[in-house]
Design a protein around this motif. Structure first.
Motif, PDB file in Angstrom:
ATOM      1  N   ARG A  95      -5.505   7.187   4.700  1.00  0.00           N
ATOM      2  CA  ARG A  95      -6.853   7.103   4.597  1.00  0.00           C
ATOM      3  C   ARG A  95      -7.342   5.651   5.456  1.00  0.00           C
ATOM      4  O   ARG A  95      -8.324   6.071   6.039  1.00  0.00           O
ATOM      5  CB  ARG A  95      -7.322   6.858   3.260  1.00  0.00           C
ATOM      6  CG  ARG A  95      -7.376   8.162   2.340  1.00  0.00           C
ATOM      7  CD  ARG A  95      -7.975   7.846   1.045  1.00  0.00           C
ATOM      8  NE  ARG A  95      -7.336   6.954   0.265  1.00  0.00           N
ATOM      9  CZ  ARG A  95      -6.596   7.012  -0.598  1.00  0.00           C
ATOM     10  NH1 ARG A  95      -6.043   8.265  -0.523  1.00  0.00           N
ATOM     11  NH2 ARG A  95      -6.059   6.131  -1.409  1.00  0.00           N
ATOM     12  N   GLU A  96      -6.706   4.549   5.404  1.00  0.00           N
ATOM     13  CA  GLU A  96      -7.287   3.304   6.060  1.00  0.00           C
ATOM     14  C   GLU A  96      -7.134   3.715   7.611  1.00  0.00           C
ATOM     15  O   GLU A  96      -8.060   3.407   8.328  1.00  0.00           O
ATOM     16  CB  GLU A  96      -6.535   2.138   5.681  1.00  0.00           C
ATOM     17  CG  GLU A  96      -6.979   0.823   6.326  1.00  0.00           C
ATOM     18  CD  GLU A  96      -6.239  -0.308   5.722  1.00  0.00           C
ATOM     19  OE1 GLU A  96      -5.273  -1.051   6.573  1.00  0.00           O
ATOM     20  OE2 GLU A  96      -6.157  -0.349   4.499  1.00  0.00           O
TER      21      GLU A  96
ATOM     22  N   GLN B 122      -2.816   5.639   0.848  1.00  0.00           N
ATOM     23  CA  GLN B 122      -3.800   4.654   1.119  1.00  0.00           C
ATOM     24  C   GLN B 122      -3.648   4.246   2.779  1.00  0.00           C
ATOM     25  O   GLN B 122      -4.585   4.078   3.411  1.00  0.00           O
ATOM     26  CB  GLN B 122      -3.250   3.357   0.371  1.00  0.00           C
ATOM     27  CG  GLN B 122      -3.713   3.459  -1.023  1.00  0.00           C
ATOM     28  CD  GLN B 122      -3.043   2.385  -1.945  1.00  0.00           C
ATOM     29  OE1 GLN B 122      -2.131   1.674  -1.696  1.00  0.00           O
ATOM     30  NE2 GLN B 122      -3.803   2.017  -3.010  1.00  0.00           N
TER      31      GLN B 122
ATOM     32  N   LEU C 121       0.914  -1.293  -0.036  1.00  0.00           N
ATOM     33  CA  LEU C 121      -0.346  -0.045   0.201  1.00  0.00           C
ATOM     34  C   LEU C 121       0.925   1.329   0.047  1.00  0.00           C
ATOM     35  O   LEU C 121       2.090   1.370   0.632  1.00  0.00           O
ATOM     36  CB  LEU C 121      -1.021  -0.009   1.256  1.00  0.00           C
ATOM     37  CG  LEU C 121      -2.341  -0.657   1.126  1.00  0.00           C
ATOM     38  CD1 LEU C 121      -2.070  -2.130   0.900  1.00  0.00           C
ATOM     39  CD2 LEU C 121      -3.001  -0.431   2.255  1.00  0.00           C
TER      40      LEU C 121
END
Length: 106
Positions: free
Chosen positions: A78-79, A75, A71
């Protein structure tokens, strides 16, 4: 105009034969290099150990997401619901801990 070395004489250009020799040398080195399997296994074992014992939970998760799962930093941010700079700093701290541990584990 050909390039010159420091005393003004023109440099000899690499020929096809020179390139063949360099390629043969690389092949010879690959075939005759010592086996480093034991060193690689020790490195893998120490990497597993440092990830389990030395990294914080956040660092271990960030390393797993970034290196194991591939990732990107945005990313992961955001996660996890954090800013990209937080992920970047967490990864940097994790790499520093890993480096420090591996430096003394040989």
């Amino acid at each position: 105009m050909a390039a010159a070395n420091y005393n003004g004489t023109p440099k000899k250009a690499l020929t096809r034969r020179d390139n063949e020799f360099l390629g043969d040398l690389a092949a010879w080195e690959r075939e005759n290099a010592e086996d480093n399997g034991e060193q690689l296994e020790r490195l893998r074992r120490n990497l597993r150990k440092v990830r389990e014992l030395e990294l914080t939970e956040k660092q271990a998760e960030a390393v797993h997401l970034y290196y194991d799962l591939g990732l990107s930093i945005p990313q992961i941010a955001r996660e996890r619901g954090v800013h990209k700079s937080s992920v970047s700093r967490t990864l940097a701290r994790a790499r520093e801990r890993i480096k420090r541990y591996l430096q003394y584990s040989w």
